[in-house]
Scaffold this active site. Sequence first.
Site, PDB file in Angstrom:
ATOM      1  N   SER A 321      -4.522   1.404  -0.650  1.00 29.07           N
ATOM      2  CA  SER A 321      -5.347   2.385  -1.340  1.00 29.07           C
ATOM      3  C   SER A 321      -4.500   3.510  -1.934  1.00 29.07           C
ATOM      4  O   SER A 321      -3.681   3.280  -2.808  1.00 29.07           O
ATOM      5  CB  SER A 321      -6.407   2.916  -0.357  1.00 29.07           C
ATOM      6  OG  SER A 321      -7.328   3.761  -0.973  1.00 29.07           O
ATOM      7  N   ASP A 332       6.160   2.674 -11.721  1.00 22.08           N
ATOM      8  CA  ASP A 332       5.941   2.470 -13.148  1.00 22.08           C
ATOM      9  C   ASP A 332       6.556   3.573 -14.002  1.00 22.08           C
ATOM     10  O   ASP A 332       6.911   3.342 -15.169  1.00 22.08           O
ATOM     11  CB  ASP A 332       4.439   2.378 -13.452  1.00 22.08           C
ATOM     12  CG  ASP A 332       3.843   1.050 -13.011  1.00 22.08           C
ATOM     13  OD1 ASP A 332       4.580   0.231 -12.426  1.00 22.08           O
ATOM     14  OD2 ASP A 332       2.633   0.839 -13.225  1.00 22.08           O
ATOM     15  N   LYS A 346      -5.472  -2.996  -1.996  1.00 22.35           N
ATOM     16  CA  LYS A 346      -6.799  -2.380  -2.076  1.00 22.35           C
ATOM     17  C   LYS A 346      -6.829  -1.532  -3.348  1.00 22.35           C
ATOM     18  O   LYS A 346      -6.404  -0.389  -3.354  1.00 22.35           O
ATOM     19  CB  LYS A 346      -7.100  -1.511  -0.859  1.00 22.35           C
ATOM     20  CG  LYS A 346      -8.496  -0.886  -0.916  1.00 22.35           C
ATOM     21  CD  LYS A 346      -8.741   0.024   0.280  1.00 22.35           C
ATOM     22  CE  LYS A 346     -10.118   0.666   0.185  1.00 22.35           C
ATOM     23  NZ  LYS A 346     -10.260   1.574  -0.975  1.00 22.35           N
TER      24      LYS A 346
END
Length: 478
Positions: A321, A332, A346
Amino acid sequence: MGYGRIAEAYLGPVDFVRLGIDGLKGLAGIDSDIDTELNGKVVRVYAAGTLTGEYSAPIDPGGWAALTTKAVERARSFSVQLRDASPERIYQAVFDSVTADLDGYSRYTGVQRATSERAQRDGYGGVGITLDFVNGRPVVRDLIGRGPAERAGLKAGDRLLAVDGEPVAAMPETDVRDRLRGPTGTLVSLTVDRDGGTQRRLSVRRERVVPNTVTVSISDGVAVLKLDRFNAATATNLRDALGVVTRAPAGSVTGVVLDLRGNPGGLLDQAVAVADLFITSGRIITTEGRHPDSRQRWDAADDDAAEGLPLAVLVDGRSASSAEVVAAALQDSGRAVIIGASSFGKGSVQTVTRLPNDGELFLTWSRIYTPAGYTLHRQGVQPTVCTSRGGSNAAELLGDLRDGRLPSAVQLADWRSKAPDDDAALHQLRDACPWREHEPELDLTVAKLLLADPALYARAVTLSAGRTVAARQTSATP
C-alpha cells in the site's frame, strides 16, 4: 448509512439486490438455522424452516438498509441466538458478508478494533509514553519527544505505580493503558518511582498523541530510517529524523537507507508527503476511481530534506500500500535504488467511513498508478537489486548489477503492460524477483555496499530510470 456509502464511494457499480441478500445471509454466522432466499422480487427470511418475514426486494441502498433492519428485528423473535446477540455482533455478521462481495480490501471493523486502529492512525488523547510490563508491573520504555509525559519529568525506566491514585500492579495491561488515555486537555495523576526509590507524583495534562512510526540509526556512514507504518505523524517524524542526519558532522553520513520492509501501509497522504521529502519535481502518484474525489494527482515540491544524499529503499513481500507508493515514486523519479524483493502488490486506496455505532467501513475507491503509468495492483514494486532470487553473498548480488545480468528494462516493461489482464505475464513479472524469506541483514549489507560505491550506485539509478522510460513507452503503445 453503510449501504449508502457503498453506493456512493465504491470503486465500481454495485448490484444491491445481490449485496443485500448476501448481507442477510450473513445472519447464518450467528444462527445457522437462519436462511434467506430471493424468489423473483420477493425476499423471504426463515428460521429453522419457519418463515419469519416476506418483503419486496428494493433496488436502492436506502431500501435495503431499511429492509435489513426490519428483517433482523423480525427474525430475532424466532431465534434465541439472534435475540441474545449484541447489535455489534449483528453489524459484524451483516457487513462481513456484504464486504466479502466487494474485494479483498473492503471490510467492516467493529467498535473495539476500530477504536484501536484510529488511535494508531490518527492519534489519541494520552500522555505520550510506551510501557513494558515486567513481571506484571508497568515500566516506562519510551516517551514521545517533547510530549506531555516527558515535559512533566517522566523518564525511560520509571516504574508506574498508580494512575489517579489507583494502584496498577494487579491491573490487566489494557486497563492500565485505558486509564492513561482520555480526552485531550484533561489531567491525570501518575505515581512513579525509579529502582525502588522515592515515589513521585506527577500531574500530566493529556494531549493528542500520535505514535512515532520512525526510528533512525547511523553507522558506517549510513543513516538507516525505519518506517513501521504510515500514520498522521509519519512525514513530520521522518523530516525530524532527516534533520538529525543532515546536522551530523560534515562527511559523517554519505548515504541514506529507507527501510520499508514489513510496512503494511497506512494513510495515503502521508505516503505522498514522505516521497515528497526526497523528490524535487515531477509526479508522485495518480489515483483513479468512480467517485470524482477519488481521481487525484500529486506532484512534488522543490525540496529535498535529505539534501541530495544517495538513497536506497528496502522492500519485501510484506511492504504494501503506502509503502509501495513511496518506493515506486522514488524509483520512477530516479531518486532511489530499490533493494530487496517484489512488494506485496496492494495498489488500491480505501476510504474510511465512521459509522453511527463507532465501527468503521473500509471501501476500495480508487486504483493507484505510479509516475511511470503502471498499476501497483497485484504487480507491486520490482527492486532494481533483487536479494531474494538466490545467492547469499552481497558482493555476488551486486556483481549481477555491475556485469549487466539483470532483467532488461524492455522485458520488465512488457510484462508490466500485459500483467493487468494476463496472468502469465504477471507471474513472469513477479518471478523476476520473488519474495522468499532470507537473512534480513543481507538487504542492508547490499544497500551499504552500493551506497559506498558512487559509480555502481549511479549505474543502478540509471538502470532504474531506464526501466521507467521503458514502462512509459510501453504503456503509451496502443
